[in-house]
Design a protein around this motif. Structure first.
Motif, PDB file in Angstrom:
ATOM      1  N   TRP A  55     -29.494 -96.645 -29.790  1.00 11.14           N
ATOM      2  CA  TRP A  55     -30.088 -96.817 -31.107  1.00 11.14           C
ATOM      3  C   TRP A  55     -31.313 -95.922 -31.287  1.00 11.14           C
ATOM      4  O   TRP A  55     -31.585 -95.431 -32.389  1.00 11.14           O
ATOM      5  N   SER A  71     -24.768 -97.927 -45.086  1.00 10.91           N
ATOM      6  CA  SER A  71     -24.982 -96.645 -45.749  1.00 10.91           C
ATOM      7  C   SER A  71     -24.378 -95.533 -44.895  1.00 10.91           C
ATOM      8  O   SER A  71     -24.133 -95.721 -43.696  1.00 10.91           O
ATOM      9  N   PRO A  72     -24.128 -94.360 -45.496  1.00  9.49           N
ATOM     10  CA  PRO A  72     -23.567 -93.257 -44.695  1.00  9.49           C
ATOM     11  C   PRO A  72     -24.419 -92.910 -43.482  1.00  9.49           C
ATOM     12  O   PRO A  72     -23.885 -92.517 -42.436  1.00  9.49           O
ATOM     13  N   GLU A  73     -25.734 -93.061 -43.600  1.00  4.59           N
ATOM     14  CA  GLU A  73     -26.610 -92.754 -42.468  1.00  4.59           C
ATOM     15  C   GLU A  73     -26.473 -93.776 -41.345  1.00  4.59           C
ATOM     16  O   GLU A  73     -26.588 -93.451 -40.168  1.00  4.59           O
ATOM     17  N   ALA A  74     -26.237 -95.032 -41.729  1.00  2.95           N
ATOM     18  CA  ALA A  74     -26.158 -96.106 -40.727  1.00  2.95           C
ATOM     19  C   ALA A  74     -24.738 -96.366 -40.240  1.00  2.95           C
ATOM     20  O   ALA A  74     -24.541 -97.177 -39.330  1.00  2.95           O
ATOM     21  N   ASP A 119     -28.562 -88.755 -33.036  1.00  2.00           N
ATOM     22  CA  ASP A 119     -27.224 -89.098 -33.502  1.00  2.00           C
ATOM     23  C   ASP A 119     -26.135 -88.531 -32.601  1.00  2.00           C
ATOM     24  O   ASP A 119     -25.120 -89.185 -32.350  1.00  2.00           O
ATOM     25  N   TRP A 120     -26.346 -87.295 -32.108  1.00  2.00           N
ATOM     26  CA  TRP A 120     -25.302 -86.676 -31.286  1.00  2.00           C
ATOM     27  C   TRP A 120     -25.101 -87.432 -29.989  1.00  2.00           C
ATOM     28  O   TRP A 120     -23.969 -87.550 -29.495  1.00  2.00           O
ATOM     29  N   THR A 161     -14.736 -95.340 -43.937  1.00  4.66           N
ATOM     30  CA  THR A 161     -15.841 -96.008 -43.246  1.00  4.66           C
ATOM     31  C   THR A 161     -15.626 -97.515 -43.246  1.00  4.66           C
ATOM     32  O   THR A 161     -15.362 -98.107 -44.292  1.00  4.66           O
ATOM     33  N   LYS A 217     -22.532 -94.476 -38.550  1.00  2.00           N
ATOM     34  CA  LYS A 217     -22.276 -94.080 -37.161  1.00  2.00           C
ATOM     35  C   LYS A 217     -22.962 -95.028 -36.184  1.00  2.00           C
ATOM     36  O   LYS A 217     -22.405 -95.366 -35.142  1.00  2.00           O
ATOM     37  N   ARG A 218     -24.170 -95.459 -36.549  1.00  2.00           N
ATOM     38  CA  ARG A 218     -24.880 -96.407 -35.683  1.00  2.00           C
ATOM     39  C   ARG A 218     -24.149 -97.742 -35.617  1.00  2.00           C
ATOM     40  O   ARG A 218     -24.103 -98.399 -34.574  1.00  2.00           O
TER      41      ARG A 218
END
Length: 329
Positions: A19, A148-151, A23-24, A139, A153-154
């Motif tokens: 966390w 959200s798109p930012e969250a 991101d990578w 998604t 992947k997390r």
């Protein structure tokens, strides 16, 4: 119980580290843990003396089931999609296992690869499923909550770590249960196990179903993380990668699959970055060296350390409780 608590603690530590990581790195860990779930399925069968070159069959089934559930059934909940993938994989394994449970050694390995390649051929020829290009996966949501798109992947990363932690605890118990010990006995002498009144074929069949379910979870999580699926998920080289990671980690502990998957992903990423034109050679050399010097896998380092500590304690009289005449009386 102590090992299970350690597995849960390790999962929480990885979740916290991922966390806070870039991101990578969290994406790399997501794919590594998803593939580790498939490797667990390979290890479960290796413990019974069978090597599968077709575990990508269920990896692909899990991914495509999740993708088709989202695209054609309108299901976007991640937990429901994973459940659908695991359920379909168990149904497929239930049919294939009736045949495979009768075979051993190279025949089992070749038949599993043949079944996986049949699925690959069907998917390549299916224009409705995108043929060789595959199709995108939307998604996922989590019990109605859409990140959200930012969250996004997390969210998939945390889901992957949670599923991996639960699977590690479950399969640790399985490997140390009566069924798990019987599998090792079958590997050593199948005829004697049958004389004891246990059906080796039934045990192998149950093992095959469990391996299919956990492998499908890995495929579903990969589909949700990458947002795309294609027939290469069922190709024989994908199965070979899973077998390679299983050998790299060893079969001594369920955690070995996750450690080996992370090491494999890290080495491959480094090799691609430093030698983009010869990364396969770099990866092969590094992993070959690891296997030569650690033939029982990376987990042998841990087991060797534990054995050394136990041996030192046995040879140290001061570490053992004193035996007095009163104690022997």
């Amino acid at each position: 119980m102590r090992t299970e608590l350690a597995l849960v603690a390790a999962a929480l530590a990885v979740a916290a580290a991922g966390w806070l990581s870039p991101d990578w790195l969290s994406f790399l860990l997501t794919l590594a843990f998803a593939k580790a779930l498939v490797v667990v399925g390979v290890v479960v069968q290796m413990r019974v003396g069978l090597v599968t070159f077709g575990q990508a069959l269920f990896y692909c089934v899990g991914g495509y089931a999740a993708g088709l559930g989202a695209q054609y059934l309108g299901i976007r909940d991640a937990f429901a999609l994973l459940a659908i993938g695991a359920g379909v994989a168990v149904l497929v394994a239930g049919v294939c296992g009736l045949l495979l449970a009768r075979y051993r050694d190279i025949f089992f390995a070749m038949l599993t690869m043949a079944l996986s390649m049949i699925l690959f051929g069907v998917l390549v020829k299916s224009s409705a499923l995108g043929s060789t290009d595959g199709f995108n996966v939307s998604t996922p949501t989590y019990f109605g909550w859409e990140p959200s798109p930012e969250a996004a992947k997390r969210g998939v990363f945390l889901l992957t770590v949670a599923v991996s932690g639960a699977a590690a605890v479950i399969f640790h118990r399985l490997m140390n249960s009566g069924l798990g010990l019987v599998t090792e006995a079958i590997r050593e002498n199948e005829i004697r196990v049958e004389y004891l009144g246990v059906s080796p074929r039934a045990v192998i069949y149950a093992n095959y179903l469990a391996a299919a379910a956990v492998s499908a979870l890995g495929g579903g999580l990969t589909a949700l993380a990458t947002g795309h699926i294609d027939p290469d998920m069922a190709f024989w080289t994908t199965s070979g990668e899973f077998v390679f990671i299983a050998i790299l980690g060893g079969t001594g502990h369920v955690a070995a699959a996750f450690v080996a998957a992370i090491v494999f992903a890290a080495v491959r990423t480094f090799a691609i970055q430093e030698a983009p034109h010869t990364w396969q050679l770099t990866l092969g050399v590094v992993l070959l060296v690891l296997i030569i010097f650690l033939p029982k896998g990376l987990w042998s380092l841990v087991s060797r350390k534990k054995h050394g500590a136990t041996h030192a304690a046995d040879n140290n009289p001061a570490a053992s409780p004193a035996v007095t005449p009163e104690a022997t009386a």
